[in-house]
Design a protein around this motif. Structure first.
Motif, PDB file in Angstrom:
ATOM      1  N   VAL A 224       0.836  -1.201   0.000  1.00 31.46           N
ATOM      2  CA  VAL A 224       0.000   0.000   0.000  1.00 31.46           C
ATOM      3  C   VAL A 224       0.871   1.252   0.000  1.00 31.46           C
ATOM      4  CG1 VAL A 224      -1.608   1.374   1.364  1.00 31.46           C
ATOM      5  CG2 VAL A 224      -2.016  -1.063   1.066  1.00 31.46           C
ATOM      6  N   GLU A 225       1.821   1.321   0.914  1.00 25.76           N
ATOM      7  CA  GLU A 225       2.612   2.540   1.070  1.00 25.76           C
ATOM      8  C   GLU A 225       3.499   2.829  -0.136  1.00 25.76           C
ATOM      9  OE1 GLU A 225       4.675   2.460   4.782  1.00 25.76           O
ATOM     10  OE2 GLU A 225       2.860   2.890   5.939  1.00 25.76           O
ATOM     11  N   SER A 226       3.885   1.790  -0.860  1.00 30.45           N
ATOM     12  CA  SER A 226       4.746   1.995  -2.022  1.00 30.45           C
ATOM     13  C   SER A 226       3.961   2.121  -3.322  1.00 30.45           C
ATOM     14  CB  SER A 226       5.744   0.834  -2.152  1.00 30.45           C
ATOM     15  OG  SER A 226       5.066  -0.388  -2.400  1.00 30.45           O
ATOM     16  N   SER A 227       2.624   1.947  -3.252  1.00 31.10           N
ATOM     17  CA  SER A 227       1.840   1.880  -4.481  1.00 31.10           C
ATOM     18  C   SER A 227       0.717   2.895  -4.590  1.00 31.10           C
ATOM     19  CB  SER A 227       1.237   0.478  -4.639  1.00 31.10           C
ATOM     20  OG  SER A 227       2.236  -0.515  -4.621  1.00 31.10           O
ATOM     21  N   ILE A 228      -0.012   3.137  -3.503  1.00 32.97           N
ATOM     22  CA  ILE A 228      -1.153   4.037  -3.576  1.00 32.97           C
ATOM     23  C   ILE A 228      -1.250   4.824  -2.270  1.00 32.97           C
ATOM     24  CG2 ILE A 228      -2.730   2.172  -2.877  1.00 32.97           C
ATOM     25  CD1 ILE A 228      -4.890   3.594  -4.624  1.00 32.97           C
ATOM     26  N   ARG A 229      -1.275   6.154  -2.391  1.00 30.66           N
ATOM     27  CA  ARG A 229      -1.209   7.010  -1.214  1.00 30.66           C
ATOM     28  C   ARG A 229      -2.308   8.072  -1.249  1.00 30.66           C
ATOM     29  NH1 ARG A 229       5.414   7.912  -1.552  1.00 30.66           N
ATOM     30  NH2 ARG A 229       5.970   5.748  -1.004  1.00 30.66           N
ATOM     31  N   PRO A 230      -3.343   7.924  -0.435  1.00 29.01           N
ATOM     32  CA  PRO A 230      -4.360   8.989  -0.329  1.00 29.01           C
ATOM     33  C   PRO A 230      -3.713  10.264   0.231  1.00 29.01           C
ATOM     34  CG  PRO A 230      -5.159   6.928   0.602  1.00 29.01           C
ATOM     35  CD  PRO A 230      -3.696   6.756   0.375  1.00 29.01           C
ATOM     36  N   TYR A 231      -4.031  11.396  -0.402  1.00 30.70           N
ATOM     37  CA  TYR A 231      -3.489  12.662   0.097  1.00 30.70           C
ATOM     38  C   TYR A 231      -4.585  13.689   0.338  1.00 30.70           C
ATOM     39  CZ  TYR A 231      -3.818  14.482  -4.735  1.00 30.70           C
ATOM     40  OH  TYR A 231      -4.261  14.890  -5.971  1.00 30.70           O
ATOM     41  N   GLY A 232      -5.840  13.303   0.047  1.00 31.15           N
ATOM     42  CA  GLY A 232      -6.942  14.215   0.292  1.00 31.15           C
ATOM     43  C   GLY A 232      -8.258  13.470   0.421  1.00 31.15           C
ATOM     44  N   ILE A 233      -9.161  14.029   1.220  1.00 32.02           N
ATOM     45  CA  ILE A 233     -10.529  13.523   1.321  1.00 32.02           C
ATOM     46  C   ILE A 233     -11.418  14.527   0.604  1.00 32.02           C
ATOM     47  CG2 ILE A 233     -12.426  12.920   2.866  1.00 32.02           C
ATOM     48  CD1 ILE A 233     -10.335  12.333   5.032  1.00 32.02           C
ATOM     49  N   LEU A 234     -12.180  14.058  -0.382  1.00 38.91           N
ATOM     50  CA  LEU A 234     -13.069  14.936  -1.142  1.00 38.91           C
ATOM     51  C   LEU A 234     -14.488  14.819  -0.605  1.00 38.91           C
ATOM     52  CD1 LEU A 234     -11.842  14.235  -4.790  1.00 38.91           C
ATOM     53  CD2 LEU A 234     -11.221  16.158  -3.317  1.00 38.91           C
ATOM     54  N   ILE A 235     -15.124  15.967  -0.407  1.00 39.79           N
ATOM     55  CA  ILE A 235     -16.483  15.999   0.126  1.00 39.79           C
ATOM     56  C   ILE A 235     -17.333  16.904  -0.759  1.00 39.79           C
ATOM     57  CG2 ILE A 235     -15.765  17.806   1.770  1.00 39.79           C
ATOM     58  CD1 ILE A 235     -18.011  16.832   3.625  1.00 39.79           C
ATOM     59  N   LYS A 236     -18.564  16.476  -1.019  1.00 35.14           N
ATOM     60  CA  LYS A 236     -19.475  17.255  -1.856  1.00 35.14           C
ATOM     61  C   LYS A 236     -20.873  17.212  -1.261  1.00 35.14           C
ATOM     62  CE  LYS A 236     -20.567  15.719  -6.060  1.00 35.14           C
ATOM     63  NZ  LYS A 236     -20.554  15.544  -7.538  1.00 35.14           N
ATOM     64  N   GLU A 237     -21.487  18.371  -1.198  1.00 34.36           N
ATOM     65  CA  GLU A 237     -22.866  18.456  -0.705  1.00 34.36           C
ATOM     66  C   GLU A 237     -23.826  17.973  -1.785  1.00 34.36           C
ATOM     67  OE1 GLU A 237     -26.080  21.914   0.491  1.00 34.36           O
ATOM     68  OE2 GLU A 237     -23.946  22.301   0.836  1.00 34.36           O
ATOM     69  N   ILE A 238     -24.790  17.140  -1.416  1.00 38.01           N
ATOM     70  CA  ILE A 238     -25.790  16.658  -2.370  1.00 38.01           C
ATOM     71  C   ILE A 238     -27.169  16.899  -1.786  1.00 38.01           C
ATOM     72  CG2 ILE A 238     -24.297  14.914  -3.394  1.00 38.01           C
ATOM     73  CD1 ILE A 238     -25.589  12.812  -1.666  1.00 38.01           C
ATOM     74  N   ASN A 239     -28.193  16.841  -2.642  1.00 39.70           N
ATOM     75  CA  ASN A 239     -29.538  17.067  -2.132  1.00 39.70           C
ATOM     76  C   ASN A 239     -30.099  15.774  -1.563  1.00 39.70           C
ATOM     77  OD1 ASN A 239     -30.664  15.490  -4.224  1.00 39.70           O
ATOM     78  ND2 ASN A 239     -30.795  17.257  -5.573  1.00 39.70           N
ATOM     79  N   GLU A 240     -31.280  15.821  -1.006  1.00 36.31           N
ATOM     80  CA  GLU A 240     -31.849  14.682  -0.294  1.00 36.31           C
ATOM     81  C   GLU A 240     -32.089  13.483  -1.185  1.00 36.31           C
ATOM     82  OE1 GLU A 240     -35.346  16.027   1.650  1.00 36.31           O
ATOM     83  OE2 GLU A 240     -34.260  17.237   3.126  1.00 36.31           O
ATOM     84  N   GLU A 241     -32.297  13.729  -2.499  1.00 37.05           N
ATOM     85  CA  GLU A 241     -32.536  12.619  -3.414  1.00 37.05           C
ATOM     86  C   GLU A 241     -31.240  11.948  -3.826  1.00 37.05           C
ATOM     87  OE1 GLU A 241     -34.091  15.637  -3.841  1.00 37.05           O
ATOM     88  OE2 GLU A 241     -35.880  14.790  -2.902  1.00 37.05           O
ATOM     89  N   GLY A 242     -30.103  12.514  -3.378  1.00 39.77           N
ATOM     90  CA  GLY A 242     -28.827  11.902  -3.724  1.00 39.77           C
ATOM     91  C   GLY A 242     -28.234  12.430  -5.010  1.00 39.77           C
ATOM     92  N   ASP A 243     -28.929  13.373  -5.672  1.00 43.69           N
ATOM     93  CA  ASP A 243     -28.404  13.971  -6.882  1.00 43.69           C
ATOM     94  C   ASP A 243     -27.726  15.275  -6.504  1.00 43.69           C
ATOM     95  OD1 ASP A 243     -29.510  11.985  -8.463  1.00 43.69           O
ATOM     96  OD2 ASP A 243     -31.448  13.015  -8.532  1.00 43.69           O
ATOM     97  N   ASP A 244     -26.853  15.736  -7.376  1.00 43.25           N
ATOM     98  CA  ASP A 244     -26.194  17.009  -7.121  1.00 43.25           C
ATOM     99  C   ASP A 244     -26.315  17.895  -8.339  1.00 43.25           C
ATOM    100  OD1 ASP A 244     -23.571  16.608  -8.816  1.00 43.25           O
ATOM    101  OD2 ASP A 244     -23.887  14.769  -7.688  1.00 43.25           O
ATOM    102  N   ASP A 245     -26.109  19.191  -8.131  1.00 46.65           N
ATOM    103  CA  ASP A 245     -26.253  20.142  -9.228  1.00 46.65           C
ATOM    104  C   ASP A 245     -25.294  19.838 -10.360  1.00 46.65           C
ATOM    105  OD1 ASP A 245     -28.199  21.434  -7.835  1.00 46.65           O
ATOM    106  OD2 ASP A 245     -26.849  22.913  -6.954  1.00 46.65           O
ATOM    107  N   ASP A 246     -24.097  19.356 -10.004  1.00 44.14           N
ATOM    108  CA  ASP A 246     -23.093  19.060 -11.008  1.00 44.14           C
ATOM    109  C   ASP A 246     -23.601  18.011 -11.986  1.00 44.14           C
ATOM    110  OD1 ASP A 246     -20.733  20.284 -11.462  1.00 44.14           O
ATOM    111  OD2 ASP A 246     -19.492  18.696 -10.610  1.00 44.14           O
ATOM    112  N   GLY A 247     -24.332  17.012 -11.437  1.00 49.89           N
ATOM    113  CA  GLY A 247     -24.855  15.954 -12.285  1.00 49.89           C
ATOM    114  C   GLY A 247     -25.823  16.503 -13.307  1.00 49.89           C
TER     115      GLY A 247
END
Length: 278
Positions: A224-247
């Motif tokens: 894991v450490e030599s192959s794939i390294r998370p460097y950020g957590i991405l968060i996005k606000e969505i509406n109650e139906e689970g859809d987002d404006d971007d979609g």
């Protein structure tokens, strides 16, 4: 988007499926009880954490790196970018909480590339990939077998994708409702992946870091450490139906592109008819 301390703790709790508490020396006792970024990586990527961790506490100063946070929620720049020689689609519509990974690995920070905005790759940096965090779907993770494309078996390992639209699908991305804001959010991980240890699946939007079934816990950690390294957590606000404006915007853009294409074809056909008449 503004993320206060309480919302950050809620994000981590949703990712780990455990209650996270902020570290307080007076209340928490030993610093050995603090969940490190290392353990967070392993828990999310291979579902494993150290046995000694009885409760989850986070020291935010050691876990997050706010100076590298980035708000992509209103991003309008569509310039083509590359990271590690691969196309990098910036996560439009998302907010990145940066993890404290600078200086963490013995091979240095070259894998992250250089700081600041740039559209080009730099030598030695790794490409960007995205990783679903759902407990029910892709919690990452290690699959005994995985079928993609026409059904070919690609094998056991850690799957991620260079396509953020794949990672944010409901079966992959973790969603939760915040008690702090009352809003619903979607969460995924942003990683860098070592191109030398990555296999491109038959479906090119899936990348695999192979992990053989006989690997010990320590060997898995090293892979894991030599192959794939998370460097950020991405968060996005969505509406109650689970859809987002971007979609919705993406659908509209697709319709507009298709309409332009059809009009272009119609114009070409009309031009050809006129030529034939002449």
């Amino acid at each position: 988007m503004y993320l206060d301390s309480n919302l950050k703790i809620e994000v981590l709790s949703s990712l780990l499926g455990e209650i996270i508490k902020p570290y307080n020396e007076k209340r928490c006792g030993s610093k050995a009880d603090i969940l490190s970024v290392d353990e967070f990586h392993l828990y999310n990527l291979i579902g494993r954490r150290q046995a000694y961790v009885k409760e989850f506490f986070i020291d935010e100063k050691e876990f997050f790196d706010p100076k590298y946070d980035y708000d992509f929620t209103n991003l309008s720049d569509s310039s083509e970018c590359k990271r590690g020689g691969e196309l990098y689609e910036r996560p439009k519509g998302w907010y990145r909480m940066a993890l404290k990974v600078k200086g963490k690995y013995p091979d240095g920070d070259t894998w992250l590339g250089t700081d600041g905005w740039r559209s080009h790759s730099v030598p030695g940096e790794w490409p960007v990939s995205y990783h679903g965090t759902s407990h029910n779907g892709a919690k990452g993770i290690i699959k005994s077998h995985y079928k993609a494309g026409d059904g070919s078996v690609h094998g056991r390992g850690i799957y991620s994708t260079p396509d953020i639209h794949v990672a944010e699908r409901e079966e992959y991305a973790e969603t939760f409702t915040s008690k702090t804001t009352g809003k619903c959010y979607k969460v995924i991980l942003q990683n860098r992946i070592n191109p030398e240890n990555r296999e491109v699946c038959q479906r090119s939007d899936y990348w695999l870091v192979p992990v053989h079934g006989r690997a010990s816990a320590e060997e898995e950690r090293q892979i894991v450490e030599s192959s794939i390294r998370p460097y950020g957590i991405l968060i996005k606000e969505i509406n109650e139906e689970g859809d987002d404006d971007d979609g919705e915007i993406n659908v509209m853009e697709a319709v507009m592109r298709m309409t332009k294409c059809l009009l272009k074809i119609k114009g070409q056909m009309r031009s050809q008819v006129n030529q034939d008449k002449n």
